[in-house]
Design an enzyme around this catalytic site. Structure first.
Site, PDB file in Angstrom:
ATOM      1  N   LYS A   1       5.993   6.474   1.256  1.00 15.73           N
ATOM      2  CA  LYS A   1       6.040   6.406   2.725  1.00 15.73           C
ATOM      3  C   LYS A   1       6.924   7.316   3.536  1.00 15.73           C
ATOM      4  CE  LYS A   1       5.731   1.520   1.918  1.00 15.73           C
ATOM      5  NZ  LYS A   1       6.069  -0.007   1.556  1.00 15.73           N
TER       6      LYS A   1
ATOM      7  N   ASP B   1       4.713  -3.690   9.320  1.00 15.40           N
ATOM      8  CA  ASP B   1       4.266  -4.184   8.426  1.00 15.40           C
ATOM      9  C   ASP B   1       3.349  -5.364   8.715  1.00 15.40           C
ATOM     10  OD1 ASP B   1       4.287  -3.151   5.757  1.00 15.40           O
ATOM     11  OD2 ASP B   1       5.927  -4.274   5.026  1.00 15.40           O
TER      12      ASP B   1
ATOM     13  N   GLN C   1      11.356  -3.322   2.304  1.00 14.75           N
ATOM     14  CA  GLN C   1      10.568  -3.444   1.053  1.00 14.75           C
ATOM     15  C   GLN C   1      10.748  -4.426   0.223  1.00 14.75           C
ATOM     16  OE1 GLN C   1       8.487  -0.471   0.187  1.00 14.75           O
ATOM     17  NE2 GLN C   1       7.761  -2.197  -1.309  1.00 14.75           N
TER      18      GLN C   1
END
Ligand code: NAP
Length: 294
Positions: free
Chosen positions: A53, A120, A97
């Site tokens: 990322k 997200d 994460q």
């Protein structure tokens, strides 16, 4: 005729070039889109996702800020880090994460992310907006899947789509995206309680396999000419491979490619699209701070 291979890498490259142009336009107005990534612990897969990322952000001209906490960090410490990023006007997107260590509530941490920075797309507010068909950040993997189907030239309007898997990160949000009027598909979602998986898959114009079970979708289940999107990423032993394993999806690719009209490979299909849609959402979040996007 063998299936057309839907090249996720190529589509991701095209989309990232468009994203880089949007980043340039923002830079002209003094804004650099910034993504904050929080990693708890040192799980090798998570470490590798996070570095992927960061690399993608840098290539698109964006900032990424990584904060690592030790595996035994307290939930309160993580929550206060999320709060700090929520308040920081130079941070446009926040990603925690997953998975998190067992002693930390994922639900609580995800819900603490400010909805306007939830790139997200996992916060309850964002999921609610998705279900209601309101402006939201579409969760990255499902959003990438919809783009790939478009790239394959397959019409969603009126199509029978069978989604195999109902997780909160793939199956459920994907089903909701496909139900939007703009997509207009008829959606069936299968799971471990489904009585006859093969019968459902057999009538699908589009099959999306997101179960994490290698070989679950076999060629005899696929309607000739169907579009097959394989989300699964499974490690299977391969003594001749350099690392002793190889990555496969949920679909028996070789056999399915003889029946399907189009199909995604693993790797090189859905995977590259997921990070691309994360960049897309982060740039959208930055554009929204300037009022140039809804
Ligand atoms: P998950 O949370 O484990 O969910 C799997 C889903 O598949 C569950 O809903 C489960 O049903 C269903 N399922 C499992 N076995 C099944 C079977 N035999 N028949 C029918 N349904 C079955 O997994 P996930 O996080 O959604 O991920 C799914 C796969 O996608 C994994 O391989 C993951 O690595 C991959 N993935 C790839 C990307 C990417 O960017 N390429 C992103 C995310 C995930 P129940 O609900 O009944 O248990």
């Amino acid at each position: 005729m063998p299936a057309a291979i839907i090249d996720g890498k190529a589509l991701a490259k095209d989309l990232r070039a468009e994203i880089a142009k949007r980043v340039e336009a923002l830079a002209g107005r003094g804004v650099v889109p910034a993504l904050a990534v929080i990693l708890v612990g040192d799980d090798p897969a998570s470490v590798s996702y996070v570095s992927g990322k960061e690399k993608a952000c840098a290539e698109a001209g964006m900032r990424s800020i990584e904060r690592r906490l030790s595996a035994d960090a307290a939930e309160a410490e993580l929550l206060s880090l999320v709060e700090a990023f929520n308040r920081d006007p130079e941070i446009h997107g926040i990603l925690v994460q997953l998975p998190l260590p067992k002693h930390i509530s994922e639900r609580k941490v995800v819900a603490a992310i400010a909805p306007e920075k939830d790139v997200d797309g996992f916060t309850p507010v964002n999921v609610g907006r998705l279900v209601l068909g309101e402006d939201c950040y579409p969760p990255c993997t499902p959003h990438g899947i919809v783009k790939l189907i478009g790239r394959a030239g397959v019409k969603l309007d009126g199509a029978d789509v069978v989604v195999v898997g109902r997780s909160n990160i793939v199956g459920k949000p994907l089903a909701n995206l496909l139900l939007q009027k703009s997509a207009n598909a008829t959606v069936t979602v299968c799971h471990t309680g489904t009585r006859d998986l093969a019968a459902h898959v057999r009538r699908a114009d589009i099959v999306v396999a997101c179960a994490g079970r290698p070989g679950l979708v076999s060629a005899d289940m696929i309607k000739p000419g169907a579009c097959v999107i394989d989300v699964g990423v499974n490690r299977v032993e391969a003594p001749d491979a350099p690392k002793g394993f190889r990555l496969v999806g949920d679909v028996d690719f070789e056999a399915a490619a003889k029946v399907a009209g189009s199909i995604t490979p693993v790797p090189g299909g859905v995977g590259p699209m997921t990070i691309t849609m994360l960049l897309d959402n982060t740039v959208t979040a930055a554009e929204r701070t300037l009022g140039v996007r809804n």
